[in-house]
Design a protein around this motif. Structure first.
Motif, PDB file in Angstrom:
ATOM      1  N   GLU A  22       0.875  -1.181   0.000  1.00  0.00           N
ATOM      2  CA  GLU A  22       0.000   0.000   0.000  1.00  0.00           C
ATOM      3  C   GLU A  22       0.904   1.220   0.000  1.00  0.00           C
ATOM      4  O   GLU A  22       1.658   1.409   0.944  1.00  0.00           O
ATOM      5  N   PRO A  23       0.907   2.037  -1.003  1.00  0.00           N
ATOM      6  CA  PRO A  23       0.080   1.928  -2.204  1.00  0.00           C
ATOM      7  C   PRO A  23       0.573   0.797  -3.107  1.00  0.00           C
ATOM      8  O   PRO A  23       1.756   0.462  -3.117  1.00  0.00           O
ATOM      9  N   ARG A  24      -0.341   0.230  -3.881  1.00  0.00           N
ATOM     10  CA  ARG A  24      -0.007  -0.851  -4.803  1.00  0.00           C
ATOM     11  C   ARG A  24       0.865  -0.285  -5.915  1.00  0.00           C
ATOM     12  O   ARG A  24       0.520   0.706  -6.553  1.00  0.00           O
ATOM     13  N   LEU A  25       2.005  -0.925  -6.161  1.00  0.00           N
ATOM     14  CA  LEU A  25       2.938  -0.448  -7.177  1.00  0.00           C
ATOM     15  C   LEU A  25       2.713  -1.090  -8.543  1.00  0.00           C
ATOM     16  O   LEU A  25       3.173  -0.567  -9.555  1.00  0.00           O
ATOM     17  N   ALA A  26       2.023  -2.241  -8.570  1.00  0.00           N
ATOM     18  CA  ALA A  26       1.722  -2.923  -9.834  1.00  0.00           C
ATOM     19  C   ALA A  26       0.555  -3.875  -9.627  1.00  0.00           C
ATOM     20  O   ALA A  26       0.322  -4.343  -8.518  1.00  0.00           O
ATOM     21  N   SER A  27      -0.152  -4.153 -10.708  1.00  0.00           N
ATOM     22  CA  SER A  27      -1.275  -5.098 -10.613  1.00  0.00           C
ATOM     23  C   SER A  27      -0.795  -6.540 -10.744  1.00  0.00           C
ATOM     24  O   SER A  27      -1.406  -7.450 -10.196  1.00  0.00           O
ATOM     25  N   LEU A  28       0.280  -6.744 -11.476  1.00  0.00           N
ATOM     26  CA  LEU A  28       0.893  -8.062 -11.640  1.00  0.00           C
ATOM     27  C   LEU A  28       2.401  -7.923 -11.469  1.00  0.00           C
ATOM     28  O   LEU A  28       2.972  -6.885 -11.828  1.00  0.00           O
ATOM     29  N   PRO A  29       3.079  -8.959 -10.965  1.00  0.00           N
ATOM     30  CA  PRO A  29       4.522  -8.860 -10.746  1.00  0.00           C
ATOM     31  C   PRO A  29       5.312  -8.458 -11.987  1.00  0.00           C
ATOM     32  O   PRO A  29       6.218  -7.632 -11.908  1.00  0.00           O
ATOM     33  N   GLU A  30       4.955  -9.014 -13.146  1.00  0.00           N
ATOM     34  CA  GLU A  30       5.706  -8.703 -14.358  1.00  0.00           C
ATOM     35  C   GLU A  30       5.476  -7.280 -14.859  1.00  0.00           C
ATOM     36  O   GLU A  30       6.204  -6.793 -15.721  1.00  0.00           O
ATOM     37  N   ARG A  31       4.498  -6.597 -14.305  1.00  0.00           N
ATOM     38  CA  ARG A  31       4.240  -5.197 -14.695  1.00  0.00           C
ATOM     39  C   ARG A  31       5.007  -4.191 -13.830  1.00  0.00           C
ATOM     40  O   ARG A  31       5.022  -2.998 -14.123  1.00  0.00           O
ATOM     41  N   TYR A  32       5.629  -4.684 -12.784  1.00  0.00           N
ATOM     42  CA  TYR A  32       6.436  -3.799 -11.937  1.00  0.00           C
ATOM     43  C   TYR A  32       7.794  -3.588 -12.609  1.00  0.00           C
ATOM     44  O   TYR A  32       8.501  -4.546 -12.941  1.00  0.00           O
ATOM     45  N   GLU A  33       8.132  -2.340 -12.831  1.00  0.00           N
ATOM     46  CA  GLU A  33       9.323  -1.974 -13.608  1.00  0.00           C
ATOM     47  C   GLU A  33      10.617  -2.627 -13.105  1.00  0.00           C
ATOM     48  O   GLU A  33      11.473  -2.998 -13.894  1.00  0.00           O
ATOM     49  N   HIS A  34      10.771  -2.752 -11.809  1.00  0.00           N
ATOM     50  CA  HIS A  34      12.030  -3.239 -11.246  1.00  0.00           C
ATOM     51  C   HIS A  34      11.999  -4.732 -10.909  1.00  0.00           C
ATOM     52  O   HIS A  34      12.899  -5.240 -10.256  1.00  0.00           O
ATOM     53  N   SER A  35      10.993  -5.437 -11.364  1.00  0.00           N
ATOM     54  CA  SER A  35      10.832  -6.850 -11.031  1.00  0.00           C
ATOM     55  C   SER A  35      11.548  -7.769 -12.013  1.00  0.00           C
ATOM     56  O   SER A  35      11.628  -7.486 -13.204  1.00  0.00           O
ATOM     57  N   SER A  36      12.024  -8.890 -11.505  1.00  0.00           N
ATOM     58  CA  SER A  36      12.599  -9.920 -12.370  1.00  0.00           C
ATOM     59  C   SER A  36      11.536 -10.930 -12.796  1.00  0.00           C
ATOM     60  O   SER A  36      11.846 -11.901 -13.487  1.00  0.00           O
ATOM     61  N   ALA A  37      10.293 -10.726 -12.415  1.00  0.00           N
ATOM     62  CA  ALA A  37       9.216 -11.668 -12.739  1.00  0.00           C
ATOM     63  C   ALA A  37       9.072 -11.886 -14.242  1.00  0.00           C
ATOM     64  O   ALA A  37       8.867 -13.013 -14.688  1.00  0.00           O
ATOM     65  N   GLY A  38       9.188 -10.840 -15.028  1.00  0.00           N
ATOM     66  CA  GLY A  38       9.091 -10.970 -16.482  1.00  0.00           C
ATOM     67  C   GLY A  38      10.162 -11.879 -17.052  1.00  0.00           C
ATOM     68  O   GLY A  38       9.933 -12.622 -18.007  1.00  0.00           O
ATOM     69  N   PHE A  39      11.332 -11.850 -16.436  1.00  0.00           N
ATOM     70  CA  PHE A  39      12.419 -12.727 -16.868  1.00  0.00           C
ATOM     71  C   PHE A  39      12.065 -14.185 -16.608  1.00  0.00           C
ATOM     72  O   PHE A  39      12.253 -15.046 -17.454  1.00  0.00           O
ATOM     73  N   TYR A  40      11.555 -14.466 -15.421  1.00  0.00           N
ATOM     74  CA  TYR A  40      11.219 -15.843 -15.076  1.00  0.00           C
ATOM     75  C   TYR A  40       9.987 -16.350 -15.822  1.00  0.00           C
ATOM     76  O   TYR A  40       9.879 -17.544 -16.083  1.00  0.00           O
ATOM     77  N   LEU A  41       9.085 -15.460 -16.186  1.00  0.00           N
ATOM     78  CA  LEU A  41       7.886 -15.876 -16.921  1.00  0.00           C
ATOM     79  C   LEU A  41       8.115 -15.982 -18.429  1.00  0.00           C
ATOM     80  O   LEU A  41       7.620 -16.901 -19.070  1.00  0.00           O
ATOM     81  N   ALA A  42       8.841 -15.020 -18.993  1.00  0.00           N
ATOM     82  CA  ALA A  42       8.960 -14.953 -20.450  1.00  0.00           C
ATOM     83  C   ALA A  42      10.393 -14.815 -20.958  1.00  0.00           C
ATOM     84  O   ALA A  42      10.614 -14.695 -22.166  1.00  0.00           O
TER      85      ALA A  42
END
Length: 65
Positions: A22-42
């Motif tokens: 709170e506040p929410r920084l992203a709706s999904l992990p891969e949408r957060y600019e500084h996240s490595s989630a996009g790497f692990y997903l795609a």
């Protein structure tokens, strides 16, 4: 619990943290600019180049420093 399971559990926590804050920084992990989630997903790097935890599997995490 195996080391790989523990690492995946911690990555999951880290990736979802911006979505639960709170506040929410992203709706999904891969949408957060500084996240490595996009790497692990795609396999896509975002702001930072990511090294997969699988590249570190030969390191004994239980060994004393």
């Amino acid at each position: 619990m195996q080391v790989r399971e523990i690492i995946c559990q911690k990555l999951d926590y880290i990736h979802w943290n911006p979505c639960r804050s709170e506040p929410r920084l992203a709706s999904l992990p891969e949408r957060y600019e500084h996240s490595s989630a996009g790497f692990y997903l795609a396999g896509e790097h975002s702001t930072y180049k990511v090294m997969s935890y699988t590249e570190l599997e030969d390191i004994d995490l239980t060994a004393a420093p």
